[in-house]
Enzyme design. Structure first.
Site, mmCIF file in Angstrom:
data_model
loop_
_atom_site.group_PDB
_atom_site.id
_atom_site.type_symbol
_atom_site.label_atom_id
_atom_site.label_comp_id
_atom_site.label_asym_id
_atom_site.label_seq_id
_atom_site.Cartn_x
_atom_site.Cartn_y
_atom_site.Cartn_z
ATOM 1 N N GLU A 83 9.094 -4.456 10.292
ATOM 2 C CA GLU A 83 9.646 -2.991 9.605
ATOM 3 C C GLU A 83 10.191 -2.298 10.891
ATOM 4 O O GLU A 83 9.570 -1.832 11.826
ATOM 5 C CB GLU A 83 8.223 -2.378 9.176
ATOM 6 C CG GLU A 83 8.700 -0.960 8.391
ATOM 7 C CD GLU A 83 7.890 -0.563 7.599
ATOM 8 O OE1 GLU A 83 7.007 -1.224 7.229
ATOM 9 O OE2 GLU A 83 8.069 0.674 6.975
ATOM 10 N N ASP A 97 0.813 -1.067 0.210
ATOM 11 C CA ASP A 97 0.081 -0.190 -0.148
ATOM 12 C C ASP A 97 0.958 1.168 0.097
ATOM 13 O O ASP A 97 0.222 2.405 -0.068
ATOM 14 C CB ASP A 97 -0.931 -0.001 1.139
ATOM 15 C CG ASP A 97 -0.462 -0.035 2.601
ATOM 16 O OD1 ASP A 97 0.663 -0.147 2.690
ATOM 17 O OD2 ASP A 97 -1.148 -0.123 3.628
HETATM 18 O O1 KIV Z 1 3.716 -1.102 1.656
HETATM 19 C C1 KIV Z 1 4.739 -1.555 1.523
HETATM 20 O O2 KIV Z 1 5.705 -1.286 0.570
HETATM 21 C C2 KIV Z 1 5.324 -2.463 2.615
HETATM 22 C C3 KIV Z 1 6.454 -2.639 2.700
HETATM 23 C C4 KIV Z 1 7.406 -1.557 3.333
HETATM 24 C C5 KIV Z 1 6.767 -3.687 3.663
HETATM 25 O O3 KIV Z 1 4.428 -2.857 3.530
#
Ligand code: KIV
Length: 271
Positions: free
Chosen positions: A189, A51
């Site tokens: 994260e 997202d």
């Molecule tokens: O939305 C995204 O790109 C993510 C990654 C940073 C893991 O959730």
């Protein structure tokens, strides 16, 4: 004589085995057909329709505004470009937190209409019922703990999470819960490397880190960041493999000059 090379598609089971065999897992984001084709050809094991599309594709400050319909559209585009990688799609903010029926509906739409192989959702015990419901329907779920950008207004900042004992303990217990609930993998994260190492050693499902140190079972980056399209975004964890911002703006300004000077198109470029 034709040479038959069988393309081995990556599955959730492949990732599980990679952890067992201590082979690192690679993941990158993609949001469109052309990029997905290149990322797949480059050999990543998994492609995430994150997202983060809300940020890098649509220019929003947070991931919150992107809708399920928009995420499904991005996923459809990616699916058409991928032959090998496991395709994981984020369920956006507000589509799975409120109740488990809604969560299942959102996940089913992402699988049926988007064509994803798996979905990713953010959070631990707070979304236990949603995870249970989705997993019970046979849909593979990737968890996401640590800095969970859909909760940014609760956190207030994008700083490293779980530096304090209480938050680290909750993260560890959430990780064990996600494993128990049947998640096939877990994104960690922006948490301390030591904690990510401990979590990775404590659960049997693979951990995929972003800003979580070298001891996760795999790594994920946002494609636009790793190819250097985002000039203004330089967190410590980011390694830039290209400087596409400079390359592309340079190419565009050369094109502008060539057209202004009536140098493009030339004889060879005309019919
Ligand atoms: O939305 C995204 O790109 C993510 C990654 C940073 C893991 O959730």
């Amino acid at each position: 004589m034709s040479v038959h090379t069988e393309l081995k598609k990556i599955t959730t089971e492949t990732l599980r085995k990679m952890k067992f065999d201590k082979v690192k897992i690679t993941m990158l984001t993609a949001y469109d057909f052309t990029t997905a084709k290149m990322v797949d050809a480059g050999g990543v094991d998994s492609i995430l329709i994150g997202d983060s599309a809300a940020n890098v594709m649509a220019g929003f400050d947070t991931t919150l505004p992107i809708t399920l319909d928009q995420m499904i559209y991005h996923t459809q585009c990616v699916v058409r470009g991928v032959e090998r990688a496991l395709i994981v799609a984020d369920l956006p903010f507000g589509t799975y937190q409120s109740n488990s029926e809604k969560a299942l509906e959102s996940a089913v739409r992402m699988m049926k209409e988007g064509g994803a192989h798996a979905i990713k959702i953010e959070g631990g015990i707070e979304i236990e019922k949603s995870i249970r419901k989705i997993v019970n329907a046979g849909i593979p779920v990737m968890g996401h703990l640590g800095l969970t950008p859909q909760s940014i207004y609760q956190f207030g900042t994008y700083k490293v999470r779980a530096k304090e004992d209480a938050e680290a303990e909750k993260l560890m217990s959430d990780a064990k819960l996600l494993e128990e609930l049947g998640c096939f993998a877990l994104v960690l994260e922006k948490i301390p490397a030591d904690l990510a190492k401990k979590v990775s050693e404590s659960i049997s499902i693979p951990t995929i880190g972003i800003g979580a140190g070298p001891d996760c079972d795999g790594q994920v980056l946002v494609y636009h960041d790793m190819v250097g399209m985002n000039k203004g975004f330089s967190p410590k964890f980011l390694r830039r493999y290209l400087d596409l911002y400079t390359e592309i703006t340079g190419a565009v300004s050369q094109y502008v000059k060539d057209v202004k000077n009536a140098d493009f198109p030339n004889q060879n470029e005309s019919y």
